[in-house]
Scaffold this motif. Structure first.
Motif, short mmCIF file in Angstrom:
data_model
loop_
_atom_site.label_atom_id
_atom_site.label_comp_id
_atom_site.label_asym_id
_atom_site.label_seq_id
_atom_site.Cartn_x
_atom_site.Cartn_y
_atom_site.Cartn_z
N GLY A 182 40.56 -14.16 -6.15
CA GLY A 182 41.31 -13.64 -4.77
C GLY A 182 40.46 -13.10 -3.82
N GLY A 183 38.87 -13.34 -4.00
CA GLY A 183 37.92 -13.00 -3.23
C GLY A 183 37.58 -11.32 -3.33
N ALA A 184 38.18 -10.76 -4.45
CA ALA A 184 37.55 -9.39 -4.72
C ALA A 184 36.19 -9.28 -5.33
N THR A 185 35.57 -8.24 -5.14
CA THR A 185 34.25 -8.03 -5.44
C THR A 185 34.35 -6.84 -6.52
N GLY A 186 33.59 -6.94 -7.42
CA GLY A 186 33.18 -5.94 -8.51
C GLY A 186 31.77 -5.54 -8.58
N THR A 187 31.76 -4.17 -8.92
CA THR A 187 30.30 -3.63 -9.49
C THR A 187 30.58 -3.32 -10.92
N GLN A 220 25.66 6.68 -22.61
CA GLN A 220 27.11 7.20 -22.66
C GLN A 220 27.78 6.35 -23.34
N ASP A 221 27.56 5.16 -23.93
CA ASP A 221 28.51 4.25 -24.83
C ASP A 221 29.49 3.92 -23.77
N LYS A 222 29.40 3.94 -22.47
CA LYS A 222 30.62 3.54 -21.58
C LYS A 222 30.02 2.55 -20.62
N ALA A 223 31.07 1.83 -19.81
CA ALA A 223 30.72 1.24 -18.83
C ALA A 223 31.84 1.47 -17.67
N VAL A 224 31.73 1.11 -16.23
CA VAL A 224 32.44 1.36 -15.27
C VAL A 224 32.71 0.10 -14.37
N LEU A 225 33.74 -0.43 -14.21
CA LEU A 225 33.88 -1.50 -13.34
C LEU A 225 34.53 -0.93 -11.89
N ALA A 226 33.89 -1.00 -10.77
CA ALA A 226 34.39 -0.65 -9.38
C ALA A 226 34.84 -1.83 -8.74
N VAL A 227 36.19 -1.99 -8.17
CA VAL A 227 36.50 -3.20 -7.68
C VAL A 227 37.15 -2.95 -6.32
N THR A 228 36.77 -3.87 -5.64
CA THR A 228 37.39 -3.83 -4.11
C THR A 228 38.00 -4.76 -3.72
N THR A 253 48.59 -0.78 -8.99
CA THR A 253 49.11 -0.26 -7.62
C THR A 253 47.90 -0.19 -6.74
N ARG A 254 46.82 -0.30 -7.25
CA ARG A 254 45.53 0.23 -6.40
C ARG A 254 44.70 -1.14 -6.32
N SER A 255 44.22 -1.48 -4.93
CA SER A 255 43.51 -2.75 -4.90
C SER A 255 41.74 -2.27 -4.94
N ASN A 256 41.53 -0.81 -4.73
CA ASN A 256 40.23 -0.46 -4.74
C ASN A 256 40.29 0.72 -5.95
N GLN A 257 39.49 0.43 -6.83
CA GLN A 257 39.47 1.50 -7.75
C GLN A 257 38.31 1.38 -8.99
N SER A 258 38.08 2.45 -9.73
CA SER A 258 36.87 2.32 -10.53
C SER A 258 37.74 2.65 -11.98
N VAL A 259 37.22 1.85 -12.93
CA VAL A 259 37.86 1.94 -14.38
C VAL A 259 36.86 2.07 -15.28
N LEU A 260 37.30 3.05 -16.02
CA LEU A 260 36.34 3.60 -17.23
C LEU A 260 36.33 2.68 -18.36
N MET A 261 35.38 2.17 -18.93
CA MET A 261 35.47 1.23 -20.09
C MET A 261 34.84 2.05 -21.35
N ASP A 262 35.49 2.36 -22.22
CA ASP A 262 34.84 3.30 -23.29
C ASP A 262 34.52 2.39 -24.55
N GLY A 263 33.48 2.80 -25.11
CA GLY A 263 33.27 2.13 -26.62
C GLY A 263 32.37 0.80 -26.15
N LEU A 264 31.18 1.06 -25.58
CA LEU A 264 30.37 -0.19 -25.24
C LEU A 264 29.80 -0.98 -26.49
#
Length: 249
Positions: A157-162, A169-177, A207-218
């Motif tokens: 849908g044209g969204a971008t992510g980082t 930390q054994d974790k990742a974060v996906l920030a989407v816009t 419900t959120r189009s912009n958010q940062s999601v914590l991904m645990d257990g890399l």
């Protein structure tokens, strides 16, 4: 759209400072410009880090102050129009003996019920605030980790992510816009991919189009993906991934 060179609009896009038409045209530019995609992702990640850096933890004494005020601050009650003095005196003389005790008991019961309800509301709000702050702190720890590595991606849908990962930390974060809303009854689910084996890594807020999601257990993951799943998520993907990418190295 502005006549400015689109290569100079990465910062404005990352800070949501473009108009709707400008944003849509810039997204089309991103699809064909890898340098701008990478720069936009890096600027978005930086903006997220700066926002998290100024977040404040509530003072330890705040909880006690809120609970104390709940028990001491009374709620305003509706006031009846005043009757003439003689009518008030006669009415009080008739009603007070009959209703004084019952009114006092009812008022005491109502006050106790209100105080208990307000106390529970305050406890729930404080618990939610603590959980939100803890989640924010975990995300900030990943973004600020010395070994943090970042990669940009284009989402449906044209969204971008980082995607930012930290082995320490054994974790990742996906920030989407600008993520499009999922269909009713569906949710975007994140997955870690380890040599073709997918395992759950978190759910996005529908419900959120912009958010940062914590991904645990890399652990030993080599990539990640996003699928559309029923609300609540699934133990294994039930649909074809909307996007997949290798973890940054």
């Amino acid at each position: 759209m502005t006549t400015a060179d689109p290569h100079t609009l990465t910062g404005a896009y990352a800070l949501h400072a473009l108009t709707h038409d400008e944003r849509e045209e810039f997204r089309r530019h991103l699809a064909a410009c890898e340098p701008c995609t990478q720069e936009t992702a890096e600027l978005s990640a930086t903006a997220t880090r700066l926002a998290l850096a100024v977040s404040l933890t509530p003072r330890p004494a705040l909880r006690a102050q809120v609970l104390h005020q709940i028990t001491t601050v009374r709620q305003d009650t509706p006031r009846r129009p005043l009757l003439p003095k003689t009518a008030r005196t006669a009415r009080r003389g008739r009603l007070l003996p009959r209703w004084a005790l019952a009114a006092s008991l009812a008022a005491a019961a109502a006050l106790g019920t209100t105080a208990a309800w307000q106390h529970q509301r305050a406890e729930d709000a404080l618990q939610q605030a603590r959980q939100s702050q803890q989640q924010t702190d975990r995300i900030a720890a990943v973004l600020a980790a010395p070994d943090a590595k970042t990669r940009a991606t284009t989402l449906p849908g044209g969204a971008t992510g980082t995607l930012t990962v930290s082995d320490h930390q054994d974790k990742a974060v996906l920030a989407v816009t600008a993520m499009t809303d999922p269909p009713p009854g569906k949710v975007y689910q994140l997955w870690f991919n380890t040599h073709g084996t997918m395992r759950p890594a978190g759910l996005m807020d529908p419900t959120r189009s912009n958010q940062s999601v914590l991904m645990d257990g890399l652990h030993d993951a080599t990539g990640m993906g996003i699928t559309l799943e029923p609300t609540g998520g699934s133990p294994q993907p039930t649909t074809t991934p909307l996007t997949q990418m290798n973890l940054p190295t």
